[in-house]
Scaffold this motif. Structure first.
Motif, PDB file in Angstrom:
ATOM      1  N   LYS A   1       0.823  -1.216   0.000  1.00  0.00           N
ATOM      2  CA  LYS A   1       0.000   0.000   0.000  1.00  0.00           C
ATOM      3  C   LYS A   1       0.855   1.264   0.000  1.00  0.00           C
TER       4      LYS A   1
ATOM      5  N   VAL B   1       3.802   0.682  -3.649  1.00  0.00           N
ATOM      6  CA  VAL B   1       3.368   0.555  -5.039  1.00  0.00           C
ATOM      7  C   VAL B   1       2.213   1.530  -5.257  1.00  0.00           C
ATOM      8  N   LYS B   2       2.580   2.709  -5.797  1.00  0.00           N
ATOM      9  CA  LYS B   2       1.601   3.789  -5.910  1.00  0.00           C
ATOM     10  C   LYS B   2       1.131   4.044  -7.333  1.00  0.00           C
ATOM     11  N   ASP B   3       1.836   3.484  -8.307  1.00  0.00           N
ATOM     12  CA  ASP B   3       1.457   3.727  -9.696  1.00  0.00           C
ATOM     13  C   ASP B   3       1.906   2.552 -10.557  1.00  0.00           C
ATOM     14  N   ILE B   4       1.687   2.664 -11.846  1.00  0.00           N
ATOM     15  CA  ILE B   4       2.035   1.583 -12.770  1.00  0.00           C
ATOM     16  C   ILE B   4       3.542   1.327 -12.786  1.00  0.00           C
ATOM     17  N   TRP B   5       4.331   2.382 -12.574  1.00  0.00           N
ATOM     18  CA  TRP B   5       5.791   2.217 -12.559  1.00  0.00           C
ATOM     19  C   TRP B   5       6.230   1.429 -11.330  1.00  0.00           C
ATOM     20  N   GLY B   6       5.608   1.697 -10.199  1.00  0.00           N
ATOM     21  CA  GLY B   6       5.905   0.939  -8.983  1.00  0.00           C
ATOM     22  C   GLY B   6       5.541  -0.524  -9.142  1.00  0.00           C
ATOM     23  N   LEU B   7       4.387  -0.771  -9.784  1.00  0.00           N
ATOM     24  CA  LEU B   7       3.967  -2.147 -10.056  1.00  0.00           C
ATOM     25  C   LEU B   7       4.969  -2.841 -10.971  1.00  0.00           C
TER      26      LEU B   7
ATOM     27  N   LYS C   1      11.361   8.668 -11.545  1.00  0.00           N
ATOM     28  CA  LYS C   1      10.752   9.845 -10.905  1.00  0.00           C
ATOM     29  C   LYS C   1      11.272  11.135 -11.537  1.00  0.00           C
TER      30      LYS C   1
ATOM     31  N   ILE D   1       9.633  11.468 -14.939  1.00  0.00           N
ATOM     32  CA  ILE D   1       8.226  11.874 -14.804  1.00  0.00           C
ATOM     33  C   ILE D   1       8.136  13.349 -14.429  1.00  0.00           C
TER      34      ILE D   1
ATOM     35  N   LYS E   1       6.476  16.359 -16.670  1.00  0.00           N
ATOM     36  CA  LYS E   1       5.414  17.246 -16.169  1.00  0.00           C
ATOM     37  C   LYS E   1       5.793  18.710 -16.365  1.00  0.00           C
TER      38      LYS E   1
END
Length: 184
Positions: free
Chosen positions: A132, A135-141, A173, A176, A180
């Protein structure tokens, strides 16, 4: 001095009931240090666990030292480490003194089976908590799955995998954040 004793006692209590290592300690540690004592935040616990995985030594002791140091610097780290390992030393000394009497005892074997099952549940709780927070986003997954595949199915050293995952996290990071800024 009072807080050093409190740190020692808290980690002594945790060390007394933590079977199965550092991950089994995580739910107990969160309850004691985050919820009850409010010494650190949930995020700090996860950070300390993440760093401790890449350091030599016992994860539970490493995390204890980080938390103790956070509270009372050098002496806090020592108090936490001693609190964490003292129950183990006592228990191992007692078992070693009476090992011949315990090793074939059916009740001890059954109790250890129950403790082993409990440890699995505590580690599962720790994994879900780490999931929890980490793994906060698709990259973490993607990093998580890649690390699992590499550690489970390849001969690559876990140390190299940890270093690679850390570097990948930094690169992703930064990429990303740069992306942005370009969009703005």
């Amino acid at each position: 001095m009072k807080e050093l004793i409190s740190i020692f006692i808290s980690f002594f209590k945790m060390g007394s009931v933590t079977f199965g290592g550092g991950y089994a300690m995580l739910p107990i540690l969160r309850k004691e240090c985050v919820e009850n004592k409010k010494w650190i935040t949930e995020e700090q616990v996860m950070d300390y666990y993440a760093v401790s995985q890449g350091l030599p030594g016992i994860i539970a002791v490493n995390v204890s030292v980080f938390i103790g140091y956070h509270r009372k610097k050098f002496l806090g780290g020592i108090a936490a480490a001693l609190g964490c390992v003292t129950p183990c030393i006592i228990i191992i000394s007692i078992i070693a003194a009476f090992l011949s009497n315990f090793q074939d005892n059916v009740f001890i074997k059954q109790a250890m089976t129950g403790v082993s099952i409990c440890v699995v549940a505590l580690i599962l709780d720790a994994v879900l908590g780490l999931w929890k927070k980490g793994v906060k986003d698709i990259w973490g997954l993607a990093i998580c799955l890649l690390v699992f595949i590499l550690t489970e199915f390849s001969p690559i050293s876990p140390i190299l995998v940890i270093i690679g995952a850390g570097l990948t996290g930094v690169i992703l990071k930064n990429w990303i954040l740069t992306k942005k800024e370009v969009v703005k």
